[in-house]
Design a protein around this motif. Structure first.
Motif, PDB file in Angstrom:
ATOM      1  N   ASP A 247     -40.593 -15.153  14.907  1.00 38.26           N
ATOM      2  CA  ASP A 247     -42.240 -15.301  15.192  1.00 38.26           C
ATOM      3  C   ASP A 247     -42.014 -14.481  16.443  1.00 38.26           C
ATOM      4  N   MET A 248     -42.502 -13.001  16.326  1.00 35.93           N
ATOM      5  CA  MET A 248     -42.456 -12.068  17.844  1.00 35.93           C
ATOM      6  C   MET A 248     -43.702 -11.471  17.749  1.00 35.93           C
ATOM      7  N   GLU A 249     -44.105 -11.407  18.909  1.00 30.75           N
ATOM      8  CA  GLU A 249     -45.448 -10.739  19.323  1.00 30.75           C
ATOM      9  C   GLU A 249     -45.466  -9.748  20.133  1.00 30.75           C
ATOM     10  N   ILE A 250     -45.941  -8.328  19.680  1.00 27.40           N
ATOM     11  CA  ILE A 250     -45.802  -7.333  20.660  1.00 27.40           C
ATOM     12  C   ILE A 250     -46.991  -7.383  21.514  1.00 27.40           C
ATOM     13  N   LEU A 251     -46.836  -7.608  22.921  1.00 25.55           N
ATOM     14  CA  LEU A 251     -47.810  -7.717  23.917  1.00 25.55           C
ATOM     15  C   LEU A 251     -48.328  -6.217  24.342  1.00 25.55           C
ATOM     16  N   GLY A 252     -47.272  -5.424  24.377  1.00 27.68           N
ATOM     17  CA  GLY A 252     -47.678  -4.192  24.762  1.00 27.68           C
ATOM     18  C   GLY A 252     -46.622  -2.940  24.345  1.00 27.68           C
ATOM     19  N   GLN A 253     -47.056  -1.732  24.201  1.00 25.18           N
ATOM     20  CA  GLN A 253     -46.193  -0.897  23.729  1.00 25.18           C
ATOM     21  C   GLN A 253     -46.613   0.538  24.323  1.00 25.18           C
ATOM     22  N   THR A 254     -45.720   1.670  24.022  1.00 20.35           N
ATOM     23  CA  THR A 254     -46.009   2.811  24.468  1.00 20.35           C
ATOM     24  C   THR A 254     -47.259   3.252  23.582  1.00 20.35           C
ATOM     25  N   ILE A 255     -48.004   4.164  24.110  1.00 24.37           N
ATOM     26  CA  ILE A 255     -49.113   4.850  23.255  1.00 24.37           C
ATOM     27  C   ILE A 255     -48.650   6.336  23.208  1.00 24.37           C
ATOM     28  N   ASP A 256     -47.580   6.727  23.559  1.00 20.67           N
ATOM     29  CA  ASP A 256     -47.027   7.919  23.294  1.00 20.67           C
ATOM     30  C   ASP A 256     -45.556   8.120  23.308  1.00 20.67           C
ATOM     31  N   ASP A 257     -45.032   8.803  24.193  1.00 20.97           N
ATOM     32  CA  ASP A 257     -43.590   8.930  23.977  1.00 20.97           C
ATOM     33  C   ASP A 257     -42.792   7.256  24.180  1.00 20.97           C
ATOM     34  N   ALA A 258     -41.506   7.164  24.006  1.00 23.03           N
ATOM     35  CA  ALA A 258     -40.862   5.984  24.336  1.00 23.03           C
ATOM     36  C   ALA A 258     -39.888   6.292  25.630  1.00 23.03           C
ATOM     37  N   ALA A 259     -39.494   5.618  26.477  1.00 18.05           N
ATOM     38  CA  ALA A 259     -38.838   5.596  27.477  1.00 18.05           C
ATOM     39  C   ALA A 259     -37.620   6.495  27.351  1.00 18.05           C
ATOM     40  N   GLY A 260     -37.014   6.061  26.519  1.00 17.84           N
ATOM     41  CA  GLY A 260     -35.525   6.858  26.056  1.00 17.84           C
ATOM     42  C   GLY A 260     -35.912   8.319  25.805  1.00 17.84           C
TER      43      GLY A 260
END
Ligand code: KG4
Length: 355
Positions: free
Chosen positions: A166-179
């Motif tokens: 059970d994992m919840e994504i609280l936030g994520q990138t809206i465009d490019d990823a950091a890498g």
């Protein structure tokens, strides 16, 4: 109980064998073929997976000291990733499991990264192969719930991990990823691919305060890195007008300042997530978690804000089958098996384990 795990979502073909959740072998073949293109070429990646998969699986089984008939299940990365690459691993896993008459376990690649902190080795080597001689998380594992900053070439997410499944994504990138941002800036500087390790090495000799690049102002826990990439490019263009050898003269400072900007952006949202949720167990995972600046920022935060941190061993930061194996092991205990007709998926919905 023996599990064979297979990872083929991008440009690493990897196979691992676990006995009762303990890692016995982890073999990875990386693909040098992409270097001259400055990024992964999907068609070349799937062809290389086809060449690598049989010898890599064979080596993993041999190194584990078993024969294929000893296996009890085959776990495989079902997605997300490059469709052609995934299909090689998924098809191989299905055929192999079917021929042995044993169950298959489909694993979400991102879930694998997040659960990499639970990998336990036959021979503990955490200190031996750690370039900084650091202790990292050693044999300590997070308890639920914990927060995980998942940073790779394709993803930048803050995940609240409530249990193995059970994992919840609280936030994520809206465009490019950091890498992705690091790799693209490194390409702009004319450095090699992947840019992450090169920028990391240069940054150690540079001044992180030398240059200032734009930082995004996004609401909530989401990230954005495309503005930084553009700001980096435009600044460079201006500076090169005055000094055509600007990059060569300042590459260490450029790398250090870029790294600091990215680490600051990542840590700011993570601090907010810790503050709002009250969860002080914080892990980092994915390819970018190999970055020294990010690892140091985690240690600083642990001291300053009393976080209990979990930093993976270097070999479990980038793509590897060991993390697919440990995730597969937990699913095996739940008898959560896959059917033969389960397709691979290139992208996923926010529900990390959606079928
Ligand atoms: O998790 P990963 O192996 O592949 C994906 O699933 O995306 O992550 C690859 C990313 C690349 O962008 C690479 O440049 C970055 O991780 N990376 C690093 C370092 N090592 C790898 N970024 C910063 N510093 C590093 N030392």
């Amino acid at each position: 109980m023996y599990i064979l795990a297979i990872e083929s979502s991008c440009d690493d073909t990897s196979a691992a064998v676990l006995r009762d959740g303990i890692l016995l072998s982890n073999v990875t073949a990386s693909q040098a073929v992409h270097e001259e293109y400055g990024g992964v070429v999907p068609e070349l990646a799937s062809r290389a997976h086809q060449q690598n998969i049989v010898p890599v699986v064979d080596a993993a089984i041999k190194r584990a000291g078993i024969v294929k008939e000893d296996l009890d299940a085959v776990a495989f990365t079902r997605g997300p990733g490059l469709m052609g690459s995934l299909l090689v691993g998924v098809s191989f896993a299905k055929g192999f499991a079917r021929s042995l008459g044993i169950p298959m376990i489909d694993v979400n690649h991102l879930q694998g990264h997040v659960l990499a902190h639970f990998i336990r080795e036959n021979k503990p080597t955490r200190l031996a192969d750690s370039p900084c001689g650091e202790l990292d998380a050693e044999d300590d594992v997070p308890t639920f719930p914990y927060l995980c900053l998942l940073v790779s070439g394709g993803n930048s997410q803050i995940v609240k991990v409530n249990s193995y499944q059970d994992m919840e994504i609280l936030g994520q990138t809206i465009d490019d990823a950091a890498g992705e941002a690091i790799d693209k800036c490194s390409k702009v500087m004319g450095l090699g691919y992947p840019g992450g390790p090169i920028i990391d090495k240069l940054a150690r000799q540079g001044n992180p305060e030398a240059f200032e690049f734009s930082k995004p102002d996004i609401a909530g826990y989401d990230y954005s890195f495309s503005g930084l990439k553009t700001s980096f490019l435009y600044h460079l263009r201006d500076w090169i007008k005055d000094d055509p050898d600007f990059i060569e003269h300042h590459k260490e400072d450029l790398a250090a300042s870029l790294e600091k900007t990215i680490v600051d952006i990542l840590m700011k949202k993570l601090r907010k997530a810790v503050k709002d949720t009250g969860i002080k167990q914080v892990a980092v995972a994915g390819g970018v978690s190999a970055n020294s600046g990010l690892r140091n920022a985690f240690r600083d935060h642990a001291k300053r804000y009393h976080w209990k941190i979990f930093i993976p061993k270097f070999s479990y930061t980038t793509d590897n089958a060991a993390m697919i194996g440990i995730t597969g092991y937990f699913k095996y205990l739940d008898k959560d098996f896959a059917s033969i007709d389960l397709p691979a998926y290139a992208r996923i919905s926010p529900n990390m384990d959606k079928k």
